[in-house]
Design a protein around this motif. Structure first.
Motif, short mmCIF file in Angstrom:
data_model
loop_
_atom_site.label_atom_id
_atom_site.label_comp_id
_atom_site.label_asym_id
_atom_site.label_seq_id
_atom_site.Cartn_x
_atom_site.Cartn_y
_atom_site.Cartn_z
N HIS A 31 -22.13 26.68 21.92
CA HIS A 31 -20.85 27.32 21.62
C HIS A 31 -19.86 26.26 21.14
O HIS A 31 -19.85 25.13 21.64
N PRO A 32 -19.00 26.57 20.15
CA PRO A 32 -18.07 25.56 19.63
C PRO A 32 -17.03 25.10 20.63
O PRO A 32 -16.40 24.05 20.45
N ILE A 33 -16.80 25.86 21.70
CA ILE A 33 -15.85 25.46 22.75
C ILE A 33 -16.64 25.08 23.99
O ILE A 33 -17.42 25.88 24.52
N ILE A 34 -16.47 23.84 24.44
CA ILE A 34 -17.24 23.35 25.58
C ILE A 34 -16.31 22.99 26.72
O ILE A 34 -15.14 22.67 26.52
N GLY A 41 -8.24 28.05 26.88
CA GLY A 41 -8.77 27.99 25.53
C GLY A 41 -9.76 29.06 25.14
O GLY A 41 -9.90 29.36 23.97
N LEU A 42 -10.48 29.66 26.09
CA LEU A 42 -11.50 30.62 25.71
C LEU A 42 -10.91 31.96 25.31
O LEU A 42 -9.90 32.39 25.87
N PRO A 43 -11.53 32.65 24.33
CA PRO A 43 -11.02 33.95 23.92
C PRO A 43 -11.02 34.94 25.07
O PRO A 43 -12.00 35.06 25.79
N PHE A 44 -9.89 35.66 25.27
CA PHE A 44 -9.79 36.60 26.38
C PHE A 44 -8.47 37.35 26.27
O PHE A 44 -7.44 36.74 26.03
#
Length: 260
Positions: A2-5, A205-208
């Protein structure tokens, strides 16, 4: 990947092939990002600057931060030591706003090995990891740019096309023209819809959350990375299908899908 770690994933990456870039910047205070970097940054990071490294010269058109030329982009990332096989990792302190620009530019020139740290330096500090004040310089990299023209549209494309769904990701009050602290003219490009980027980003940062075309609200935190990617992709696919029937209906759909 995933591009976000998360930070643990970053710490597990092989340091010898990882290029860490600190993307902190503050609009209107062009030196603040560097000052913050000098006060403390994630160890082994180099500071990349929005208005110096990730933007080209201001011209008649292109806004305050036009894209640099392909040649300049290539030289910039080579200067930071990026090779063709480097794993680039990015972070900032602004909900990924500036890290996302660097991520997009690297993707645009064909470098797919690029990740963003979830939560940036704020999460790093929250987890009580050490900061560094050391400035590092790496040998010149050998990255060769191979731009993907499909990722870019120009002013003329927007003006003359009736089949472009234009999204303005700024804050709603800037989109509406109620306030404008930076630009000479308030408001937005005609026919653009507003989807404020912070509305699909949680505090780290994660989409939500994600609102699906079925109008069911799901908690992104309960999904695997693959499931989340599939749900978001499905939503945009449905929106794109709607655009073929009516651009206006698609714009209304997209606004509805992502309104929290």
């Amino acid at each position: 990947m995933h591009p976000i770690i998360d930070i643990n994933t970053y710490l597990a990456l092989p340091i010898t092939n990882t290029i860490l870039l600190d993307c902190r910047f503050t609009l209107g205070l062009p030196d603040k990002g560097r000052e913050d970097f000098n006060r403390g940054h994630i160890p082994n990071a180099q500071h990349i600057v929005l208005e110096k490294d990730l933007s080209g010269p201001i011209q008649l058109h292109g806004g305050r931060h036009p894209l640099p030329s392909i040649e300049d982009i290539e030289k910039t990332f080579q200067r930071f030591g990026v090779n063709g096989d480097s794993q680039v990792v990015l972070y900032d302190d602004k909900n990924m706003a500036y890290a996302a620009r660097a991520w997009w530019i690297l993707k645009y020139i064909g470098h797919d090995n690029v990740l963003i740290i979830d939560g940036g330096i704020s999460e790093w500090i929250r987890q009580k990891h050490p900061l560094s004040t050391e400035t590092i310089t790496l040998p010149k990299g050998n990255l060769i740019a191979s731009p993907n023209a499909q990722m870019l549209v120009f002013r003329e494309d927007v003006i003359h096309s009736n089949n472009i769904l234009l999204i303005d990701s700024r804050a709603p009050d800037r989109y509406s023209g109620a306030v404008e602290p930076l630009d000479k003219v308030a408001g937005h490009i005609p026919n653009a819809i507003n989807m404020f980027y912070r509305q699909i980003v949680i505090h780290r940062g994660l989409p939500f959350p994600v609102r699906l075309p079925s109008n069911n609200l799901i908690n992104a935190a309960t999904l695997t990375d693959m499931q989340l990617d599939q749900e978001i992709t499905r939503g945009f696919d449905d929106i794109a299908a709607g655009r073929k029937r009516s651009l206006k209906d698609a714009a209304a759909s997209l606004t509805r899908e992502f309104t929290l």
